[in-house]
Design an enzyme around this catalytic site. Sequence first.
Site, short mmCIF file in Angstrom:
data_model
loop_
_atom_site.label_atom_id
_atom_site.label_comp_id
_atom_site.label_asym_id
_atom_site.label_seq_id
_atom_site.Cartn_x
_atom_site.Cartn_y
_atom_site.Cartn_z
N GLY A 38 0.84 -1.20 0.08
CA GLY A 38 0.04 -0.15 0.03
C GLY A 38 0.86 1.18 -0.02
N THR A 39 0.32 2.34 -0.43
CA THR A 39 1.11 3.62 -0.67
C THR A 39 0.56 4.80 0.11
OG1 THR A 39 0.08 3.86 -2.74
CG2 THR A 39 2.20 2.97 -2.92
N THR A 40 0.25 5.65 -0.62
CA THR A 40 0.32 7.04 0.23
C THR A 40 -0.93 7.53 1.10
OG1 THR A 40 1.26 7.88 -1.70
CG2 THR A 40 0.52 9.69 -0.24
N LYS A 71 -7.05 1.43 3.17
CA LYS A 71 -5.56 1.87 3.81
C LYS A 71 -5.89 2.57 5.03
CE LYS A 71 -3.86 2.65 -0.09
NZ LYS A 71 -2.70 2.86 -1.11
N ALA A 222 2.86 4.34 -7.97
CA ALA A 222 2.41 3.40 -7.02
C ALA A 222 0.98 3.92 -6.26
CB ALA A 222 3.17 3.13 -5.91
#
Length: 269
Positions: A38-40, A71, A222
């Site tokens: 997972g990213t931002t 997330k 991403a």
Amino acid sequence: MRPGSGSFTEFLAGAEPHLLPGRAGAQPAGAAPAVPHGTTIVALTCEQGVVVAGDRRATMGNIIAQRDIEKVFVADSHSAIGIAGTAGLAVEMVRLFRLELEHYEKIEGVRLSLDGKANRLATMIRGNLGMAMQGLAVVPLFAGVEEDPEVDPVKRGPGGGRIFSYDVAGGKYEEHDYYAVGSGSTFARSALKKRYNAAADLPGAVRTAVEALYDAADDDSATGGPDLTRRIFPVVVAITAQGAVRWSDDEVGVVAEAVVAGRMVNPGG
């Protein structure tokens, strides 16, 4: 079984340690498996409290592993957690953290302070250090409303909101005003630096968070931007003195559509 402990993690470590995140089995040295990441995640304080928001993309190398992963989660009545890093371990850690807070409240009869919650999360991240050293790191962003009037007002946002970041070794750092984690965090923080307004109301702060995620997605492959065709929008949780509330997709969709419409006129924001 040892009755009386206020920590569910300690209870689980004594009763069923293999159920703890990252304890299912060690990986061979240097062999980090290809798993979704997972990213931002961004967080910022505002007049009424604090807002946490995250994009919906998970990637596995150069592949988009999932377009609508969640997330950002409500942790308890007055706090929320966003996760970046190894998605599977991170989601397990969030579930355990929520149980940890609920267990403490039931055993002790009182709610943990915001500092206490942040410290519990730091301990859990430290427990994942072995997996982090093998490339399976979890980096959360934790935020909530501090109700204790004795807390230094400099540390609190105008609405009582506080933000905590972590490193992979469990180091805890209190951030002021705004912060971001994940692969697009550099771009998101740059956007927040220009757009942040401590006196903004809640809708204004949500708009700023979505703008920052848009900027991150614009420069980081991403990070996923608002997907108007599939109706996939960032997850937003707003925490005020009245509690933590996850905004509905329809509510965030209105904000995301306004952001995209604005970028049609001015792509740089």
